[in-house]
Design a protein around this motif. Structure first.
Motif, PDB file in Angstrom:
ATOM      1  N   ASP A  58       0.848  -1.180   0.000  1.00  0.00           N
ATOM      2  CA  ASP A  58       0.000   0.000   0.000  1.00  0.00           C
ATOM      3  C   ASP A  58       0.889   1.238   0.000  1.00  0.00           C
ATOM      4  O   ASP A  58       1.493   1.585   1.015  1.00  0.00           O
ATOM      5  CB  ASP A  58      -0.911  -0.006   1.229  1.00  0.00           C
ATOM      6  CG  ASP A  58      -2.002   1.053   1.167  1.00  0.00           C
ATOM      7  OD1 ASP A  58      -1.732   2.136   0.591  1.00  0.00           O
ATOM      8  OD2 ASP A  58      -3.102   0.806   1.672  1.00  0.00           O
TER       9      ASP A  58
ATOM     10  N   SER B   2      -0.154   4.262  -0.591  1.00  0.00           N
ATOM     11  CA  SER B   2      -1.004   5.426  -0.408  1.00  0.00           C
ATOM     12  C   SER B   2      -0.670   6.135   0.895  1.00  0.00           C
ATOM     13  O   SER B   2       0.221   5.736   1.649  1.00  0.00           O
ATOM     14  CB  SER B   2      -2.478   5.001  -0.404  1.00  0.00           C
ATOM     15  OG  SER B   2      -2.797   4.349   0.822  1.00  0.00           O
ATOM     16  N   SER B   3      -1.452   7.177   1.204  1.00  0.00           N
ATOM     17  CA  SER B   3      -1.254   7.916   2.442  1.00  0.00           C
ATOM     18  C   SER B   3      -1.535   7.052   3.665  1.00  0.00           C
ATOM     19  O   SER B   3      -1.086   7.377   4.770  1.00  0.00           O
ATOM     20  CB  SER B   3      -2.136   9.164   2.462  1.00  0.00           C
ATOM     21  OG  SER B   3      -3.505   8.805   2.346  1.00  0.00           O
ATOM     22  N   ALA B   4      -2.271   5.942   3.482  1.00  0.00           N
ATOM     23  CA  ALA B   4      -2.550   5.060   4.618  1.00  0.00           C
ATOM     24  C   ALA B   4      -1.252   4.490   5.184  1.00  0.00           C
ATOM     25  O   ALA B   4      -1.100   4.367   6.411  1.00  0.00           O
ATOM     26  CB  ALA B   4      -3.477   3.924   4.188  1.00  0.00           C
TER      27      ALA B   4
ATOM     28  N   GLU C 262       1.698   5.943   4.904  1.00  0.00           N
ATOM     29  CA  GLU C 262       2.378   7.071   5.537  1.00  0.00           C
ATOM     30  C   GLU C 262       1.831   7.318   6.940  1.00  0.00           C
ATOM     31  O   GLU C 262       2.594   7.575   7.882  1.00  0.00           O
ATOM     32  CB  GLU C 262       2.212   8.322   4.669  1.00  0.00           C
ATOM     33  CG  GLU C 262       2.912   8.233   3.317  1.00  0.00           C
ATOM     34  CD  GLU C 262       2.610   9.433   2.447  1.00  0.00           C
ATOM     35  OE1 GLU C 262       3.256  10.488   2.660  1.00  0.00           O
ATOM     36  OE2 GLU C 262       1.750   9.343   1.562  1.00  0.00           O
TER      37      GLU C 262
ATOM     38  N   TYR D  14       5.647   8.580 -11.577  1.00  0.00           N
ATOM     39  CA  TYR D  14       4.944   7.972 -10.447  1.00  0.00           C
ATOM     40  C   TYR D  14       5.938   7.410  -9.429  1.00  0.00           C
ATOM     41  O   TYR D  14       5.812   7.646  -8.221  1.00  0.00           O
ATOM     42  CB  TYR D  14       4.028   6.859 -10.951  1.00  0.00           C
ATOM     43  CG  TYR D  14       3.413   6.038  -9.831  1.00  0.00           C
ATOM     44  CD1 TYR D  14       2.241   6.444  -9.210  1.00  0.00           C
ATOM     45  CD2 TYR D  14       4.029   4.871  -9.378  1.00  0.00           C
ATOM     46  CE1 TYR D  14       1.677   5.716  -8.173  1.00  0.00           C
ATOM     47  CE2 TYR D  14       3.481   4.129  -8.333  1.00  0.00           C
ATOM     48  CZ  TYR D  14       2.309   4.553  -7.739  1.00  0.00           C
ATOM     49  OH  TYR D  14       1.785   3.826  -6.701  1.00  0.00           O
TER      50      TYR D  14
ATOM     51  N   VAL E  89       6.578   8.480  -5.459  1.00  0.00           N
ATOM     52  CA  VAL E  89       6.488   7.561  -4.320  1.00  0.00           C
ATOM     53  C   VAL E  89       7.769   7.615  -3.490  1.00  0.00           C
ATOM     54  O   VAL E  89       7.734   7.714  -2.255  1.00  0.00           O
ATOM     55  CB  VAL E  89       6.220   6.121  -4.804  1.00  0.00           C
ATOM     56  CG1 VAL E  89       6.421   5.117  -3.668  1.00  0.00           C
ATOM     57  CG2 VAL E  89       4.801   6.005  -5.363  1.00  0.00           C
TER      58      VAL E  89
ATOM     59  N   ARG F 121       8.025  10.808  -1.452  1.00  0.00           N
ATOM     60  CA  ARG F 121       7.089  10.851  -0.330  1.00  0.00           C
ATOM     61  C   ARG F 121       7.594  10.044   0.851  1.00  0.00           C
ATOM     62  O   ARG F 121       7.541  10.473   2.004  1.00  0.00           O
ATOM     63  CB  ARG F 121       5.727  10.307  -0.765  1.00  0.00           C
ATOM     64  CG  ARG F 121       4.879  11.315  -1.526  1.00  0.00           C
ATOM     65  CD  ARG F 121       3.648  10.667  -2.131  1.00  0.00           C
ATOM     66  NE  ARG F 121       3.025   9.738  -1.212  1.00  0.00           N
ATOM     67  CZ  ARG F 121       2.609   8.517  -1.553  1.00  0.00           C
ATOM     68  NH1 ARG F 121       2.800   8.083  -2.795  1.00  0.00           N
ATOM     69  NH2 ARG F 121       2.023   7.750  -0.667  1.00  0.00           N
TER      70      ARG F 121
ATOM     71  N   GLU G 138      -8.147  -5.185  -8.925  1.00  0.00           N
ATOM     72  CA  GLU G 138      -7.625  -4.456  -7.773  1.00  0.00           C
ATOM     73  C   GLU G 138      -6.664  -5.298  -6.944  1.00  0.00           C
ATOM     74  O   GLU G 138      -5.630  -4.811  -6.499  1.00  0.00           O
ATOM     75  CB  GLU G 138      -8.789  -3.961  -6.902  1.00  0.00           C
ATOM     76  CG  GLU G 138      -9.650  -2.911  -7.596  1.00  0.00           C
ATOM     77  CD  GLU G 138     -10.728  -2.359  -6.686  1.00  0.00           C
ATOM     78  OE1 GLU G 138     -10.700  -2.653  -5.474  1.00  0.00           O
ATOM     79  OE2 GLU G 138     -11.591  -1.616  -7.182  1.00  0.00           O
TER      80      GLU G 138
END
Length: 416
Positions: A221, A223-225, A227, A258, A262, A265, A291
């Motif tokens: 994952d 994503s911001s989750a 982080e 992309y 990543v 970040r 997915e």
């Protein structure tokens, strides 16, 4: 040497001495690279059977991969060792201990030693995960599951200390409490106790068992989750040694913009980044609407000429991007061969019959070509010194070892 990779290089001034300790002026010597400091890795799952023999009874009941049967140890070893210096070995609980109290210690130890004896660093994957779990855990109470899990972490991190000193301490903790694709005993524990509790348990138990271990927080994952989890874990005082980022790209290369986004970040936490699980397929791409990669199961997924050409280009683009980013410390490709590959995908660098794909050759042209110093003739100065600027790693001068580290350093070497 491309300045893009300046952070991957160092300069060493060698004082070259004769056997009696005197300077060796105006002497022609051969300098050759032996090993990268950067961790170019691949999984070594296939080698567990090749080195250690058949899986223990009960292991066939647990879904797994990496059991290639078409390559023998000599051929697999030749292909693997030519490119990689770091091996990830499987410690999925269900495969490692399919029957309670009978862990697969001997085979994994033999495999780890096989790699270590060949100068390869070994990593274990993973200490804690909710998937590939032993069925005998089901039905046990939460306290008992946690007790057994803590004991497993200590047994692995401590029992393999000195042989395996890098671990994915916990795998995919973001999804762990809400995982619904199959019953397991770890998800209920994570749901009851929380993600930070699970991460703390993994890291602190492993650290206590092996204080020298490098422990990775690994997730797919991006994503911001993830982080948010990292920030929560750090605020809770848990020490993380590296952040593991998975890039299984069965649906196609995600592009430099992309990937750089990543990396930037996650680099802001000031921790090394390990690209722990990388795949790029050499056949038809998985449909973009899938997915969960595990949901795409087809009877046959062949490698194709067009796909192999695309894979080679994508591998070069991806590795160049990662090697150029100063926060990245390791890249681990997820499979040598298509034979027995994860999800049956043609993600290997070698075809099922053992022949090299263009992607293998392309990666070799980087790791052992553009980013490598082959045996090269050089001459010492009038005072017996020689300056070598090269990629960080291990080298020899007329067979005598020396190391290139970051910055500018000085070393003395005595020739035979």
């Amino acid at each position: 040497m491309d300045d893009t990779f300046r952070h991957r290089t160092g300069e060493v001034e060698l004082s070259v001495l004769t056997p009696d300790g005197r300077p060796a002026p105006d002497r022609t010597v051969t300098v050759a690279q032996q090993r990268h400091a950067f961790a170019f890795g691949n999984i070594g799952f296939d080698f567990v059977s090749l080195v250690g023999g058949p899986a223990p009874a009960g292991g066939e009941d647990v879904e797994t991969f990496g059991r290639a049967g078409r390559l023998d140890l000599d051929r697999a070893g030749e292909l693997w060792l030519n490119l990689f210096n770091t091996s990830t070995l499987p410690f999925y609980w269900g495969g490692y201990e399919p029957r309670r109290g009978t862990p697969d210690t001997a085979r994994l130890t033999a495999t780890a030693r096989w790699f270590a004896e060949r100068g390869v660093a070994v990593k274990g994957h993973p200490l804690v995960w909710h998937t590939v779990q032993p069925p005998w855990l089901l039905g046990l109470g939460l306290d008992e599951v946690e007790r057994l899990l803590r004991a497993r972490i200590r047994d692995l991190a401590g029992g393999f200390a000195g042989l395996i000193d890098t671990w994915d301490a916990i795998n995919e903790a973001v999804i762990m409490p809400v995982f619904a694709n199959g019953e397991n005993a770890i998800t209920p524990l994570a749901r009851a106790r929380g993600r930070i509790h699970m991460v703390r348990m993994a890291f602190e138990e492993a650290r206590a068992a092996n204080p020298a271990a490098t422990l990775v927080l690994n997730d797919f994952d991006l994503s911001s989750a993830f982080e948010c989890l990292i920030e929560g874990v750090l605020e809770a005082g848990v020490r993380i040694d590296a952040i593991g980022l998975q890039t299984h790209m069965h649906q196609g290369y995600r592009g430099e913009e992309y990937i750089i986004g990543v990396l930037d970040r996650f680099a802001r936490y000031g921790l090394p980044l390990h690209m722990t699980e990388t795949t790029l397929v050499s056949g038809n791409l998985m449909p973009s609407d899938i997915e969960d990669l595990n949901d795409y199961r087809i009877p046959e997924w062949p490698s194709t000429p067009d796909g192999e050409s695309r894979q080679a280009d994508d591998v070069v683009r991806h590795y160049r991007t990662l090697f150029a980013h100063p926060a990245v410390q390791a890249v681990n490709y997820w499979g040598l061969t298509d034979d027995g590959a994860w999800l049956g995908a043609p993600g290997g660098l070698v075809r099922a019959d053992g022949t090299r794909k263009p992607s293998y050759d392309a990666l070799e042209s980087l790791i052992k070509g553009e980013w490598w110093l082959p045996p090269t003739g050089m001459r010492t100065s009038a005072d017996g010194t020689l300056t070598v600027r090269a990629f960080l790693g291990d080298y020899t001068i007329d067979g005598v070892p020396f190391t290139v580290t970051a910055g500018r350093t000085a070393q003395a070497v005595t020739l035979a």
